[in-house]
Scaffold this motif. Structure first.
Motif, PDB file in Angstrom:
ATOM      1  N   CYS A 182      11.232  -1.757  -7.033  1.00 49.76           N
ATOM      2  CA  CYS A 182      10.600  -1.659  -8.375  1.00 49.76           C
ATOM      3  C   CYS A 182      11.633  -2.099  -9.521  1.00 49.76           C
ATOM      4  O   CYS A 182      11.278  -2.668 -10.479  1.00 49.76           O
TER       5      CYS A 182
ATOM      6  N   ALA B 280       8.366  -6.091  -8.885  1.00 50.08           N
ATOM      7  CA  ALA B 280       7.200  -5.513  -7.998  1.00 50.08           C
ATOM      8  C   ALA B 280       6.180  -5.201  -8.966  1.00 50.08           C
ATOM      9  O   ALA B 280       4.737  -5.203  -8.619  1.00 50.08           O
TER      10      ALA B 280
ATOM     11  N   ILE C 137       2.269  -0.542  -8.558  1.00 48.80           N
ATOM     12  CA  ILE C 137       1.813  -0.804  -6.953  1.00 48.80           C
ATOM     13  C   ILE C 137       0.933   0.528  -6.975  1.00 48.80           C
ATOM     14  O   ILE C 137       1.365   1.525  -6.870  1.00 48.80           O
TER      15      ILE C 137
ATOM     16  N   ALA D  57       2.486  -3.324   0.138  1.00 46.68           N
ATOM     17  CA  ALA D  57       1.948  -3.962  -0.880  1.00 46.68           C
ATOM     18  C   ALA D  57       2.994  -4.413  -2.067  1.00 46.68           C
ATOM     19  O   ALA D  57       3.278  -5.537  -2.572  1.00 46.68           O
ATOM     20  N   CYS D  58       4.148  -3.298  -1.801  1.00 44.05           N
ATOM     21  CA  CYS D  58       5.331  -3.646  -2.842  1.00 44.05           C
ATOM     22  C   CYS D  58       5.924  -4.859  -2.147  1.00 44.05           C
ATOM     23  O   CYS D  58       6.537  -5.757  -3.092  1.00 44.05           O
TER      24      CYS D  58
ATOM     25  N   ARG E 196       4.825  -7.214  -0.464  1.00 44.26           N
ATOM     26  CA  ARG E 196       3.973  -8.725  -0.729  1.00 44.26           C
ATOM     27  C   ARG E 196       4.194  -9.023  -2.039  1.00 44.26           C
ATOM     28  O   ARG E 196       4.296 -10.246  -2.271  1.00 44.26           O
ATOM     29  N   THR E 197       4.093  -8.032  -3.115  1.00 45.63           N
ATOM     30  CA  THR E 197       4.159  -8.352  -4.573  1.00 45.63           C
ATOM     31  C   THR E 197       5.491  -9.007  -4.889  1.00 45.63           C
ATOM     32  O   THR E 197       5.641  -9.911  -5.584  1.00 45.63           O
TER      33      THR E 197
ATOM     34  N   ARG F  14       6.117 -12.703  -3.589  1.00 44.49           N
ATOM     35  CA  ARG F  14       5.938 -13.678  -4.301  1.00 44.49           C
ATOM     36  C   ARG F  14       6.877 -14.353  -5.103  1.00 44.49           C
ATOM     37  O   ARG F  14       6.469 -15.773  -5.342  1.00 44.49           O
TER      38      ARG F  14
END
Length: 1017
Positions: free
Chosen positions: A365, A370, A373, A393-394, A396-397, A400
């Protein structure tokens, strides 16, 4: 005419006092004249009174005549300083000033003055550097700094030792020494700064390493060291150096870091431009020795970039470089545009559940990629599944925008919830643009990590166990870090570090890798040893004595099998033991073994060493490696003596000949140290078993030194003590020693009966080794007694057992006996085969196999009618002039058999002919003596030989197990004929003929006929 001005002398006080005039040294004599010149130089340009000079030269308690002696020294010094001065001319250099004296020399003619001038000028020149704490130089100032650096180097070169060394510890001298030391430190500090300003960072680093080691509280040296490291791209090491300074200042002075230290820390963290770092960071280099490993790991980055996640699992012992390699991989990832985050082990082992993954999420983060989340449930932050989902999730974010590289270092210290979350992440890698890097100490296989290991097995990626560095890579690493070691110290560093990078650097930092272990290394080793049970310590201790590599089976000879299993298992798990390719055990690194020995009480270690070396001696003896066995046995005795344990010493001192028939020493040799030890045991012990074993061993060890009656008394007492002893193994050892101790011609019947008794006891005790020893004694004695059928029946079976059941200690004796026996009986093909097998056996190291092969080859060739080996042997003897020794009689007999009677007579007169004796060689020697007497017509010699041989009629003359010469009766016949007793000669010849015919010994018949005919001619 105008005279040329005289050149002024130069005085040196930066070490022992020197005087140089016209470029040549002047001898100043004893200490006091040198001290006087040093005292005058100390106050050069200022007068010193007689009292002041006396105090400086003689100290606070001068002798009564010191002032008068001082005036004599002054006169000598004046002549040394100005030898060309006319008698009435006033001195120009050592002048009288009032009631004292003055040394009138310019400062540049004193090395201390030159030192001060050079340093002060160089320091002044350094003012061109704009920031003394961040040295740099503009192009136009480079020449100034190069010249100043040269001056500082010349100043340092003036020092030859402690300043004013000849003045002792006077207050004035000590004060001046302190001033000069400050000048030298100033010179060294500014030289390092100038090198940094000139871009010579590696040169500065080497000097600063040494300076900070010897001046641990001098702040500016540490600041310059940290700057040098930072400029070389080693920011982590630079911060470590500043942290070390802060800790030492806090511990020793109770002070906090100064603003300069805190400012440099912040600037390094933020890569401040004022540091003078390279404008573009250098490409991430592979750690030394890990180039191939890093290239392999980079394949995981390639896959992660395409969205196919990979895991890197790095294992290895502590200090092997897992973290260094992992961070090099992250540096490569960063240079490729990855978002990089790392989690170190928690500072406290009480970190809350989920700490590691929370830190990882926080680090991602912090990159600003990030976003928010969300948690799936209020308590998800502390559950393994919830944390895992949040981490996925972190990633994946963040992914991107850019692929991710995440390091979790020392995963074995990670909390339970984080381990489950990482396992969850590993199972979801396939669809994530992630390279997950985990490091793990080899062996730390906790139950907690089970799920993570299973997930790592399922995940794609690379699992790598880092090997140790080679010698060249270790040296390159140490030199790269700025440590310079003398050539003679590298072997100690390689041996003790054993390719472990961290250990190599810690040892190099001490400047003496062979010396006592520094505290960081002791802590490193102690932490590893503290994590293992006592059984592992026992295994390690034992391995230091057995040597490496060590088979597990070897350990069970000295420790219970269950203790070995537990100790080895825990050692492998905790990384203090290792196996190479599933093979034998090795200690993880030498310092562990070294510390285990250091932590063991000396008496306990010597006790274990005695037991181990005794067992090794027995095994080596059984394997036929006599010289190595004897060396091990000597070591065992030495260690047993040091323990003062009588029982242990008895077991060791009595243990050399266990499992053998040949004596455990060269012909005629006595181990007097062992004899003395055994006598001490006998004198001090009341234990029946100990006394019996020591007596039997003493009898064997004294075989060549004590009279037969004394040996027999020891044997009889030992056998009486053990006749009804419950320990069968003890009785077998005593019986075996007794057979070896009483191996001489007149004991043949007793030896035959005792060998049978020993074999019966061995069979009932299921001791196959002792049974084989007893049966070999039996077959040798049967040959002595002329029991040919018994030898023919028994010998082949014993050979089979020795060849196939590891009776290697007995195999040379049996093969040579088979060759000699077959040769005497005319079975030449069998003799050749046995002799070939004997030649192929390894020489035990005591030379007896080689001698036995030579003797058997010689006699067997003679039995076949081939004279050449005898000719060659006699030629070799003549070249070496070897008239004495165990083969002296054989040489004379061979000369006679070759028809060289004059040479035989000359040799016999020069060397003498041995008759009788108290060893196994007596029958062989005496039989040859009878043959020699017959060949030379020596009735007196024949009579002596006849008297010794007569009780052994019907027996075979031999060296015991080899050198078989046929029936003793043949030699009795020759001796009787020489004496002139024709009836006895015919009777013995008839008996010999009957035996030869019954045995089928055709070669002996041929020789006997030739021998009898030779005298008639």
């Amino acid at each position: 005419m105008e005279t040329k001005p005289r050149a002024l002398p130069n005085v040196g006080v930066l070490g022992p006092t020197t005087l140089v005039r016209d470029g040549r040294p002047v001898h100043l004599g004893a200490l006091k004249p040198r001290a006087l010149l040093a005292a005058l130089a100390l106050s050069a340009g200022h007068p010193l009174s007689v009292d002041e000079l006396v105090d400086l030269v003689w100290g606070p308690n001068p002798p009564a005549g010191a002032p008068a002696t001082l005036h004599g020294y002054i006169a000598e010094l004046r002549r040394a300083l100005e030898p060309e001065r006319p008698p009435r001319e006033q001195p120009r250099i050592l002048r009288t000033a009032g009631r004292g004296y003055l040394l009138d020399l310019p400062q540049d003619h004193l090395d201390a003055g030159r030192l001060a001038r050079l340093v002060l000028e160089a320091v002044e020149a350094g003012r061109v550097i704009p920031d003394a704490d961040r040295p740099s130089a503009s192009p136009e100032d480079v020449g100034v700094l190069v010249a100043a650096l040269d001056q500082l180097d010349r100043a340092a070169a003036l020092v030859r030792g402690p300043a004013y060394a000849d003045l002792g510890e006077s207050t004035r001298a000590a004060s001046e020494r302190s001033r000069i030391d400050d000048l030298l430190m100033t010179a060294a500090e500014h030289a390092a700064a100038y090198r940094l300003a000139l871009g010579r960072d590696s040169e500065a680093l080497v000097a600063l390493r040494d300076l900070t080691a010897h001046n641990p509280l001098r702040e500016r040296l540490w600041l310059l060291l940290a700057l040098a490291l930072a400029r070389m791209g080693r920011q982590g090491d630079a911060l470590t150096a500043l942290r070390t300074l802060s800790e030492r200042v806090a511990d020793d002075l109770g002070l906090d870091p100064t603003p300069a230290v805190r400012r440099l820390q912040q600037d390094i963290l933020h890569q401040a431009t004022t540091l003078g770092l390279p404008s573009a960071p250098p490409p991430a280099k592979a750690p030394i020795g890990r180039q191939d490993a890093l290239a392999t790991l980079e394949s995981c980055l390639d896959a992660a970039r395409t969205g196919s996640g990979r895991m890197v699992w790095l294992t290895g012992e502590i200090g092997i470089g897992k973290t260094t390699l992992a961070r090099a991989l992250l540096a490569r990832a960063r240079s490729r545009g990855f978002v990089v985050a790392g989690v170190d082990p928690p500072a406290s082992r009480d970190a809350p559940d989920g700490w590691a993954v929370t830190e990882a999420i926080g680090a991602l983060c912090a990159t600003g990629t990030a976003g928010d989340i969300p948690l799936s449930s209020p308590d998800a932050a502390t559950s393994g599944f919830g944390l895992g989902e949040r981490l996925v999730a972190c990633v994946r974010t963040v992914g991107r925008k850019a692929p991710v590289a995440l390091l979790v270092d020392d995963v074995e210290w990670t909390d339970a919830a984080s381990v489950k979350a990482l396992a969850h992440l590993a199972d979801r890698l396939a669809g994530l643009p992630l390279c997950l890097v985990l490091t793990h100490v080899v062996g730390a296989q906790t139950i907690l990590l089970r799920d993570l290991r299973h997930a790592a097995t399922r995940a794609d990626g690379v699992r790598m166990d880092l090997p140790r560095l080679g010698v060249a890579d270790t040296e390159a690493l140490v030199r790269q870090r700025g440590y310079l070691l003398p050539e003679e110290q590298w072997p100690a560093l390689h041996r003790r570090a054993d390719g472990n990078p961290r250990l190599a650097l810690l040892l190099a930092e001490t400047g003496n890798p062979a010396g006592p272990l520094p505290l960081p290394v002791l802590e490193y080793v102690s932490l590893q040893l503290a994590a293992v049970p006592d059984e592992t310590i026992e295994v390690l201790r034992l391995m230091t004595l057995l040597g490496e590599p060590t088979e597990t089976a070897e350990l069970t000879r000295f420790l219970p099998a269950d203790a070995v299993e537990l100790g080895v298992g825990a050692g492998l798990t905790q990384g203090v033991l290792r196996r190479v390719a599933g093979g034998p055990l090795r200690v993880a690194h030498p310092l562990l073994a070294e510390q285990v020995v250091a932590d063991t009480r000396p008496d306990a270690y010597e006790r274990l060493r005695a037991r181990v070396r005794l067992q090794q001696a027995r095994m080596l003896r059984w394997a036929g490696r006599a010289a190595e066995a004897d060396a091990a046995w000597d070591d065992a005795i030495t260690s047993a003596e040091l323990t003062r344990d009588t029982a242990l010493l008895a077991a060791v001192a009595a243990g050399r000949d266990t499992g053998t028939v040949w004596h455990g020493r060269a012909y005629g040799d006595t181990h007097h140290g062992a004899v003395a030890a055994l006598r001490r045991i006998i004198a001090r012990t009341d234990d029946t078993g100990l006394r019996a074993e020591a007596l039997a061993a003493l009898a064997t060890e004294s075989y060549y030194a004590a009279p037969p009656a004394e040996i027999d008394a020891w044997v009889e007492e030992a056998l009486a003590l053990t006749e009804h002893h419950p320990d069968a193994a003890l009785r077998l050892r005593v019986l075996g020693s007794a057979l070896a101790a009483r191996w001489r011609p007149e004991t043949a019947d007793w030896r035959a009966a005792t060998a049978t008794k020993m074999a019966t006891l061995a069979r009932s005790s299921f001791d196959a080794a002792a049974e084989l020893v007893a049966e070999v004694h039996g077959v040798v004695t049967a040959a002595d007694l002329g029991r040919v059928a018994e030898v023919d029946r028994t010998l082949p079976g014993l050979l089979h057992v020795a060849r196939h059941d590891r009776g290697l200690a007995l195999l040379p004796l049996l093969e040579l006996m088979a060759a000699s026996w077959a040769g005497m009986l005319g079975r030449h093909r069998q003799a050749d085969a046995a002799l070939a097998r004997a030649r192929a056996l390894p020489e035990p190291g005591d030379g007896r196999l080689t001698e036995g092969v030579w003797l058997t080859t010689l006699l067997n060739a003679w039995w076949r009618g081939v004279r050449e080996p005898a000719e060659l042997a006699c030629s070799a003897w003549a070249a070496r002039r070897e008239d004495a020794g165990p083969t002296a009689n054989l040489r004379i007999a061979l000369l006679l058999r070759l028809g060289r009677r004059d040479a035989a007579r000359a040799t016999a007169e020069r060397a003498g002919v041995r008759v009788g004796g108290t060893t196994y060689l007596a029958p062989f020697d005496t039989a040859l003596a009878a043959e020699i007497a017959h060949g030379l017509g020596d009735a007196e010699l024949a009579g002596r030989a006849y008297a010794v041989l007569a009780p052994h009629a019907g027996h075979i003359a031999s060296v015991g197990s080899l050198g078989h010469l046929g029936p003793v009766d043949c030699h009795l016949a020759l001796a009787a004929a020489t004496i002139g007793d024709a009836d006895a000669a015919r009777r013995h010849a008839a008996d010999a003929g009957a035996l030869i015919s019954a045995w089928g010994a055709t070669p002996v018949a041929d020789w006997f006929a030739q021998a009898r005919g030779a005298r008639r001619e």
